[in-house]
Design a protein around this motif. Structure first.
Motif, PDB file in Angstrom:
ATOM      1  N   ILE A   1       1.216   0.918 -10.034  1.00  0.00           N
ATOM      2  CA  ILE A   1       1.705  -0.226  -9.263  1.00  0.00           C
ATOM      3  C   ILE A   1       1.324  -1.531  -9.942  1.00  0.00           C
ATOM      4  N   ASP A   2       0.095  -1.543 -10.551  1.00  0.00           N
ATOM      5  CA  ASP A   2      -0.385  -2.760 -11.198  1.00  0.00           C
ATOM      6  C   ASP A   2       0.440  -3.150 -12.423  1.00  0.00           C
TER       7      ASP A   2
ATOM      8  N   PRO B   1      -0.144   6.239  -8.077  1.00  0.00           N
ATOM      9  CA  PRO B   1      -1.410   5.683  -8.570  1.00  0.00           C
ATOM     10  C   PRO B   1      -1.377   4.156  -8.575  1.00  0.00           C
ATOM     11  N   GLN B   2      -2.542   3.577  -8.317  1.00  0.00           N
ATOM     12  CA  GLN B   2      -2.628   2.122  -8.269  1.00  0.00           C
ATOM     13  C   GLN B   2      -2.348   1.493  -9.630  1.00  0.00           C
ATOM     14  N   TRP B   3      -2.802   2.198 -10.715  1.00  0.00           N
ATOM     15  CA  TRP B   3      -2.571   1.646 -12.059  1.00  0.00           C
ATOM     16  C   TRP B   3      -1.073   1.532 -12.361  1.00  0.00           C
TER      17      TRP B   3
ATOM     18  N   ASP C   1       3.505  -3.722 -12.440  1.00  0.00           N
ATOM     19  CA  ASP C   1       4.512  -4.693 -11.972  1.00  0.00           C
ATOM     20  C   ASP C   1       5.879  -4.475 -12.604  1.00  0.00           C
TER      21      ASP C   1
ATOM     22  N   GLY D   1       7.511  -0.712  -2.431  1.00  0.00           N
ATOM     23  CA  GLY D   1       7.025   0.666  -2.262  1.00  0.00           C
ATOM     24  C   GLY D   1       8.082   1.697  -2.553  1.00  0.00           C
TER      25      GLY D   1
ATOM     26  N   TRP E   1       8.124   6.620  -9.816  1.00  0.00           N
ATOM     27  CA  TRP E   1       7.040   7.543 -10.163  1.00  0.00           C
ATOM     28  C   TRP E   1       7.507   8.995 -10.057  1.00  0.00           C
TER      29      TRP E   1
ATOM     30  N   GLN F   1       1.698   5.190  -0.660  1.00  0.00           N
ATOM     31  CA  GLN F   1       1.119   6.527  -0.681  1.00  0.00           C
ATOM     32  C   GLN F   1       1.768   7.385  -1.782  1.00  0.00           C
TER      33      GLN F   1
ATOM     34  N   ASN G   1       0.872  -1.184   0.000  1.00  0.00           N
ATOM     35  CA  ASN G   1       0.000   0.000   0.000  1.00  0.00           C
ATOM     36  C   ASN G   1       0.902   1.225   0.000  1.00  0.00           C
TER      37      ASN G   1
ATOM     38  N   TYR H   1       8.674   1.842  -6.415  1.00  0.00           N
ATOM     39  CA  TYR H   1       7.580   2.493  -7.150  1.00  0.00           C
ATOM     40  C   TYR H   1       7.523   3.984  -6.847  1.00  0.00           C
ATOM     41  N   HIS H   2       7.720   4.331  -5.602  1.00  0.00           N
ATOM     42  CA  HIS H   2       7.662   5.738  -5.225  1.00  0.00           C
ATOM     43  C   HIS H   2       8.754   6.543  -5.917  1.00  0.00           C
TER      44      HIS H   2
END
Length: 641
Positions: free
Chosen positions: A108-109, A104-106, A111, A139, A146, A101, A99, A142-143
């Motif tokens: 993360i999806d 966006p979830q898309w 992969d 996390g 992004w 912060q 999870n 990805y953070h």
């Protein structure tokens, strides 16, 4: 697609390719770096945690081991920690859900990061105490990925906008000479030879501009040579070499055209026998010089009275065509002529009012060339016989109305739209198709039908030309004449309308309001172009800008340069009627051919006027004119709706 858009699109595509490539490289490098960083961190944590857990594992202190793992696990960089006690097989698992912060979830999806695990066995000497398995939390990756990509996209977007703006401005500046070349090429194609283009700094365009300037200069020279050829042919065939005045041939042609137009005036013929006396006393050289000086003085003094054509038609005979004047003005013209002759006679040593005679015949009603020549010659012979200075031809035919009566009738007819109309077709040479119809008007006063030839002279004399032209032009709309045929309708404009600013303003408004302005043509007399070129150019600009058309009437009648054709750019010219009677064996055919070539060289349609029979028309076939008109196809009535 324009060259500008092609280059702009190419640069746009290349820049997008570069940005996409840089973005891809940036993305893959960042992803790889973050993966390696997480793997390194996981290795360090696994080794450090394994060493710190040895004392607790040796002592069997489960609480101490859990406390130590919780401290590390709460940092959030690990998804799962699994501790298996090898002594009794007990397994403890700590999990942290994915999870993140601020991401966006898309994203993360997608992969981008594979699961990273590190498994190790904790030993004390040769004894295996436990097995530790740590799974890294994605996390952080990805953070950071992004954040890095959003910053890169913002920077690339700003650079992209700056680049396309700079590319547009730069291309516009670089391709400006090319745009000028294109516009110059269009002007050359339309036979417009303006000033040379500036030489650009770009080497490739420099050679093109030099080539275009050279071509434009050559075409301009060709046109100027044609114009000079016309001047030389006029001088050779239509000008008397001694006096510098028009000769008999020009006078006969001009006289024929004049009688076919709605005008008033008079023809004057004079015989100067005193010039023979000068010849006998001083020789032919002094005589010729006297003729030249006399011609200059007559032209100087008589042009101030009214418009006229002065020609030397024989050795001692001169003709004066007063093209638009009433009896009083003709009398003043005659008095000025006599005074000028007497002054020159005195200078030559001859007695005034002796050895010269003048005959005058006024144009009244419908007359032919032979009629007015016979009347003028009759008056001249009577003056010679009776030894008088001048004699007016006496006729029983009277004018229909006085000037004031004409003013009253014409003003009433204009205000009440009392004109009736005829139109004459203009046929193309290559068939029976009609290219336009020329509109004529006539007037009914009481039970009399008054033709234009009778009232138009008074329209000009009374300055009613602009009012009449407005009336005729408005009739096109009120009687729906433009809707009857697909062919354009040609209207002859008066001299007054050409120089009247109020008429220009009115015509501009009328044409803007008309939905069929492209079907209206305006015939502008060539004499009007020479007398007031600035006003004519302003009027022609109004006509052209509103989608209507215009042409030059009586083309070739005036002595002067044809250069006005380049500035006015008429759609057509109507050859003067005098050329309809030229004989192929005469030198006038050369002048006619040269005039037509000047117009055709500027892509202007040439219409032959005054054609009465097919034999006349066949003479113009080799000259490649465009259309013809005349009494071979006479005017027909325009019935009212």
């Amino acid at each position: 697609m324009t060259l500008f858009r092609q280059i702009y699109s190419l640069l746009f595509g290349l820049f997008l390719l570069v940005v996409a490539s840089l973005g891809y490289v940036q993305f893959t490098e960042t992803q790889s770096f973050l993966t390696k960083q997480m793997e390194s961190d996981l290795n360090n944590t696994s080794n450090s945690l394994g060493i710190m857990l040895i004392p607790d594992l040796e002592a069997g202190d489960i609480v101490g081991a859990e406390t130590l793992i919780n401290v590390i696990f709460e940092g959030g960089y690990y998804q799962q920690v699994k501790l298996t006690w090898l002594v009794d097989g007990k397994q403890q698992v700590w999990e942290n859900p994915v999870n993140i912060q601020g991401v966006p979830q898309w994203f993360i999806d997608l992969d981008f990061f594979e699961t990273i695990k590190k498994e190790s066995t904790i030993t004390s000497g040769w004894i295996q105490l436990a097995r530790l398995e740590i799974t890294a939390h994605p996390g952080f990756g990805y953070h950071e990925l992004w954040r890095t990509m959003t910053n890169a996209i913002i920077v690339f977007s700003v650079l992209f906008l700056i680049a396309i703006v700079c590319a547009r401005v730069g291309l516009t500046w670089i391709l400006r000479p090319l745009h000028e070349i294109a516009e110059h090429a269009k002007e050359i194609a339309q036979r417009k030879f303006g000033p040379d283009m500036k030489i650009p700094k770009t080497m490739e365009l420099k050679s093109v501009v030099l080539a275009f300037n050279s071509m434009s200069d050559q075409l301009k020279q060709i046109f100027n040579s044609l114009d000079e050829e016309v001047g030389e042919l006029r001088k050779k065939n239509l000008v008397d070499q001694v006096s510098g005045l028009p000769n008999r041939q020009y006078m006969m042609g001009h006289l024929s055209s004049w009688l076919n137009e709605p005008k008033s005036g008079a023809l004057v013929m004079a015989k100067f026998d005193w010039l023979e006396e000068v010849h006998s006393k001083y020789g032919y050289q002094v005589r010729d010089e006297t003729i030249k000086l006399l011609s200059e003085k007559m032209k100087e003094h008589l042009d101030a009275i009214t418009t006229s054509v002065i020609a030397r038609i024989a050795a001692y005979e001169f003709a004066f065509l007063i093209s638009s004047a009433e009896h009083e003005q003709t009398s003043k013209y005659l008095q000025t002529l006599i005074r000028t002759i007497n002054q020159e006679m005195s200078k030559a040593g001859c007695k005034p009012n002796e050895n010269f005679s003048i005959g005058i015949a006024e144009r009244i009603g419908q007359m032919s060339v032979s009629d007015i020549l016979a009347q003028t010659d009759n008056a001249l012979q009577k003056a010679i016989k009776e030894d008088k200075v001048f004699h007016w031809f006496e006729t029983n035919e009277k004018q229909l109305f006085t000037r004031e009566q004409w003013r009253e009738h014409l003003s009433h007819a204009i205000n009440n739209r009392q004109f009736k109309f005829k139109w004459q077709p203009v046929h193309l040479n290559d068939g029976d198709s009609i290219t336009q119809r020329e509109l004529y008007c006539q007037l009914e006063i009481g039970d009399k039908t008054i033709h234009a030839g009778q009232f138009m002279p008074y329209v000009e004399l009374l300055s009613l030309g602009a009012l009449l032209d407005k009336c005729l032009i408005e009739t096109l709309t009120t009687q729906k004449l433009l809707e009857r045929n697909y062919e354009p309708i040609a209207i002859n404009l008066t001299f007054h309308s050409l120089s009247d600013p109020k008429f220009h303003e009115w015509l501009n408004g009328f044409l803007r309001a008309s939905s069929l302005s492209e079907r209206i043509c305006f015939d502008i007399p060539e004499a009007g172009v020479y007398s007031d070129p600035d006003s004519c150019e302003a009027l022609c600009t109004i006509i052209r800008d509103n989608g209507a058309h215009f042409g030059i009437d009586h083309f070739g009648r005036q002595f002067g340069s044809m250069s006005y054709l380049q500035s006015l750019r008429p759609s057509y010219v109507k050859l003067d009627q005098s050329f309809a009677y030229y004989d192929e064996s005469e030198h006038s055919s050369e002048l006619c051919r040269a005039l037509i070539n000047v117009a055709r060289g500027l892509d202007i349609q040439v219409i032959v006027t005054g054609i009465e029979e097919k034999q006349q028309l066949e003479r113009f076939v080799p000259l490649k004119t465009s259309a013809y008109m005349g009494y071979i196809h006479p005017p027909v009535e325009v019935e009212e709706i």
